[in-house]
Scaffold this motif. Structure first.
Motif, mmCIF file in Angstrom:
data_model
loop_
_atom_site.group_PDB
_atom_site.id
_atom_site.type_symbol
_atom_site.label_atom_id
_atom_site.label_comp_id
_atom_site.label_asym_id
_atom_site.label_seq_id
_atom_site.Cartn_x
_atom_site.Cartn_y
_atom_site.Cartn_z
ATOM 1 N N TYR A 153 73.147 93.977 -50.227
ATOM 2 C CA TYR A 153 72.520 94.312 -51.154
ATOM 3 C C TYR A 153 71.406 95.036 -51.011
ATOM 4 O O TYR A 153 70.605 95.638 -51.829
ATOM 5 N N GLY A 154 70.928 95.078 -49.739
ATOM 6 C CA GLY A 154 69.548 95.398 -49.112
ATOM 7 C C GLY A 154 68.659 94.331 -49.136
ATOM 8 O O GLY A 154 68.487 93.067 -49.553
ATOM 9 N N PRO A 155 67.208 94.810 -48.537
ATOM 10 C CA PRO A 155 66.409 93.627 -48.382
ATOM 11 C C PRO A 155 65.638 93.557 -49.567
ATOM 12 O O PRO A 155 64.809 94.264 -50.179
ATOM 13 N N PRO A 156 65.120 92.065 -49.823
ATOM 14 C CA PRO A 156 64.656 91.861 -51.054
ATOM 15 C C PRO A 156 63.087 91.970 -50.844
ATOM 16 O O PRO A 156 62.806 91.698 -49.603
ATOM 17 N N VAL A 157 62.405 92.041 -51.898
ATOM 18 C CA VAL A 157 60.944 91.778 -51.766
ATOM 19 C C VAL A 157 60.574 90.302 -51.915
ATOM 20 O O VAL A 157 59.405 89.814 -51.429
ATOM 21 N N LEU A 158 61.463 89.824 -52.533
ATOM 22 C CA LEU A 158 61.206 88.129 -52.916
ATOM 23 C C LEU A 158 62.492 87.282 -52.860
ATOM 24 O O LEU A 158 63.362 87.995 -53.282
ATOM 25 N N VAL A 159 62.327 86.212 -52.334
ATOM 26 C CA VAL A 159 63.538 85.244 -52.649
ATOM 27 C C VAL A 159 62.947 83.764 -52.908
ATOM 28 O O VAL A 159 62.178 83.244 -52.350
ATOM 29 N N LYS A 160 63.680 83.550 -54.072
ATOM 30 C CA LYS A 160 63.503 82.093 -54.543
ATOM 31 C C LYS A 160 64.621 81.262 -54.317
ATOM 32 O O LYS A 160 65.788 81.611 -54.299
ATOM 33 N N ILE A 161 63.829 79.976 -53.784
ATOM 34 C CA ILE A 161 65.111 79.158 -53.195
ATOM 35 C C ILE A 161 64.793 77.687 -53.928
ATOM 36 O O ILE A 161 63.782 77.051 -53.675
ATOM 37 N N ASP A 162 65.964 77.318 -54.483
ATOM 38 C CA ASP A 162 65.862 75.931 -55.128
ATOM 39 C C ASP A 162 67.359 75.161 -54.693
ATOM 40 O O ASP A 162 68.093 75.307 -55.850
ATOM 41 N N VAL A 163 67.317 74.551 -53.828
ATOM 42 C CA VAL A 163 68.815 74.168 -53.430
ATOM 43 C C VAL A 163 68.485 72.495 -52.953
ATOM 44 O O VAL A 163 69.352 72.219 -51.960
ATOM 45 N N GLU A 164 67.713 71.904 -53.418
ATOM 46 C CA GLU A 164 67.677 70.317 -53.455
ATOM 47 C C GLU A 164 67.868 69.889 -52.004
ATOM 48 O O GLU A 164 68.915 69.119 -51.832
ATOM 49 N N GLY A 165 66.979 70.282 -51.380
ATOM 50 C CA GLY A 165 66.533 69.886 -49.945
ATOM 51 C C GLY A 165 67.233 70.654 -48.890
ATOM 52 O O GLY A 165 67.099 70.305 -47.448
ATOM 53 N N HIS A 166 68.227 71.673 -49.185
ATOM 54 C CA HIS A 166 68.846 72.699 -47.936
ATOM 55 C C HIS A 166 67.738 73.885 -47.777
ATOM 56 O O HIS A 166 68.383 74.664 -47.114
ATOM 57 N N GLU A 167 66.801 73.708 -48.098
ATOM 58 C CA GLU A 167 65.727 75.081 -47.844
ATOM 59 C C GLU A 167 65.782 75.609 -46.451
ATOM 60 O O GLU A 167 65.834 76.594 -46.149
ATOM 61 N N ALA A 168 65.724 74.488 -45.456
ATOM 62 C CA ALA A 168 65.525 74.922 -44.144
ATOM 63 C C ALA A 168 66.817 75.757 -43.643
ATOM 64 O O ALA A 168 66.835 76.653 -42.971
ATOM 65 N N GLY A 169 67.919 75.241 -43.962
ATOM 66 C CA GLY A 169 69.169 75.848 -43.846
ATOM 67 C C GLY A 169 69.366 77.343 -44.280
ATOM 68 O O GLY A 169 69.812 78.266 -43.574
ATOM 69 N N VAL A 170 68.710 77.420 -45.598
ATOM 70 C CA VAL A 170 68.656 78.705 -45.949
ATOM 71 C C VAL A 170 67.864 79.734 -45.263
ATOM 72 O O VAL A 170 68.129 80.765 -45.055
ATOM 73 N N VAL A 171 66.672 79.174 -44.890
ATOM 74 C CA VAL A 171 65.962 79.899 -44.295
ATOM 75 C C VAL A 171 66.258 80.221 -42.916
ATOM 76 O O VAL A 171 65.825 81.515 -42.559
ATOM 77 N N ARG A 172 66.896 79.699 -42.244
ATOM 78 C CA ARG A 172 67.519 79.968 -41.052
ATOM 79 C C ARG A 172 68.362 81.046 -40.832
ATOM 80 O O ARG A 172 68.585 81.460 -39.995
ATOM 81 N N GLY A 173 68.839 81.034 -42.261
ATOM 82 C CA GLY A 173 70.060 82.070 -42.350
ATOM 83 C C GLY A 173 69.670 83.633 -42.717
ATOM 84 O O GLY A 173 70.144 84.614 -42.870
ATOM 85 N N LEU A 174 68.189 83.588 -42.278
ATOM 86 C CA LEU A 174 67.418 85.002 -42.589
ATOM 87 C C LEU A 174 66.584 85.481 -41.218
ATOM 88 O O LEU A 174 65.705 84.623 -41.092
ATOM 89 N N THR A 175 67.170 86.539 -40.834
ATOM 90 C CA THR A 175 66.694 86.712 -39.491
ATOM 91 C C THR A 175 65.902 88.019 -39.288
ATOM 92 O O THR A 175 64.885 88.381 -38.248
ATOM 93 N N THR A 176 66.462 89.300 -40.020
ATOM 94 C CA THR A 176 65.949 90.414 -39.880
ATOM 95 C C THR A 176 65.115 91.101 -40.570
ATOM 96 O O THR A 176 64.279 92.081 -40.483
ATOM 97 N N THR A 177 64.634 90.185 -41.723
ATOM 98 C CA THR A 177 63.481 90.653 -42.840
ATOM 99 C C THR A 177 62.819 89.584 -43.070
ATOM 100 O O THR A 177 63.240 88.608 -43.139
ATOM 101 N N ARG A 178 61.540 89.932 -43.707
ATOM 102 C CA ARG A 178 60.617 88.845 -43.869
ATOM 103 C C ARG A 178 60.154 89.055 -45.295
ATOM 104 O O ARG A 178 58.811 89.316 -45.393
ATOM 105 N N PRO A 179 60.816 88.626 -46.477
ATOM 106 C CA PRO A 179 60.395 88.849 -47.702
ATOM 107 C C PRO A 179 59.364 87.648 -48.060
ATOM 108 O O PRO A 179 59.388 86.652 -47.309
ATOM 109 N N SER A 180 58.846 87.967 -49.071
ATOM 110 C CA SER A 180 57.972 86.663 -49.612
ATOM 111 C C SER A 180 59.200 85.766 -50.169
ATOM 112 O O SER A 180 60.347 86.093 -50.608
#
Length: 267
Positions: A153-180
């Protein structure tokens, strides 16, 4: 009360989610989210809503003019999201959970609410909130990474994450861009999330308590100070990590203003 929630969710999910939408509207949740994000999003921006649930954040992002990829693994909720946003071509609903790898995983769900988690420790009560709920349902769901969504879908400017404790896993899955990144603070895992982001060059963090429409302080703080702010409050809270990349953040940041933590809490 839990019995009523359970009955409505399992027997009449359309009614249940409709009532939840009305309730959230009545207390001004969407308006508060719109106010909070209006400085972070420009019309036409791409935003990922990870853990979209009933779509209140997705709706607020659309109010700000964003294009939204709404990510939710629970089938009843994805069906609701597709009904809610079916006439809006700027919202794409993706039925998946996110982590640091692709594949399949067990999603633990409650029978009395629309919460779900990939973290088994949350279900057993070993860590985190949710002990008052009945985590007595599991489903197998696909796993993707944020990188896969960026590629599609392309690089977002913002990612909202609400995954009940699995936030670190989601963040580790992002490596090539640094959105807010705007993420729910789960105290058992927030230190790991802050460490991951600091290692990737994020230096400016803001805190929101409860569902207030503004930040505790508009002065961004480094990860170490954010850790102390979180430890000092007992309120449910969210954290914003501002993109360190000028091309992504630009002027999409809250304007700093005179004030203190106590000033913001008294608003």
């Amino acid at each position: 009360m839990l019995a009523i929630h359970r009955f409505l969710l399992t027997r009449t999910p359309r009614l249940y989610f409709h009532v939840r939408n009305i309730g959230r509207k009545a207390v001004g949740t969407r308006r508060k989210q719109r106010t909070l994000f209006s400085e972070l999003i420009r019309p036409g921006d791409l935003v990922f809503d990870v853990g979209a649930n009933i779509g209140e954040f997705s709706a607020a992002f659309r109010d700000c003019g964003a294009r939204v990829v709404s990510v939710e693994p629970q089938p009843r909720l994805t069906a609701h999201l597709r009904r809610r946003f079916g006439a809006d071509p700027e919202v794409t609903v993706v039925a998946t959970a996110l982590s640091d790898h692709a594949g399949e995983a067990t999603l633990f769900c409650t029978s009395a609410d629309a919460l779900a988690t990939l973290e088994e420790a949350r279900v057993t009560g070993a860590v985190g909130a949710g002990a008052e709920l009945e985590w007595n349902d599991t489903i197998q769901v696909p796993l993707r990474t944020l990188e896969a969504l960026v590629a599609e879908y392309g690089p977002p400017v913002l990612v909202k994450i609400d995954v009940e404790g699995h936030e670190a896993g989601v963040v580790r899955g992002l490596t090539t861009t640094r959105p807010s990144l705007f993420f729910e603070v789960n105290r058992e895992s927030v230190d790991e999330v802050l460490d991951l982001l600091a290692d990737r060059g994020y230096t400016d963090f803001l805190l929101r308590e409860g569902e207030r429409p503004d930040w505790v302080s508009r002065r961004p703080v480094p990860a170490a100070e954010m850790r102390a702010l979180i430890a000092a409050t007992e309120t449910d809270c969210d954290c914003l990590a501002l993109s360190p990349d000028a091309a992504l953040v630009g002027d999409r940041r809250p304007a700093e203003a005179p004030g203190s933590v106590s000033d913001a809490r008294d608003r």
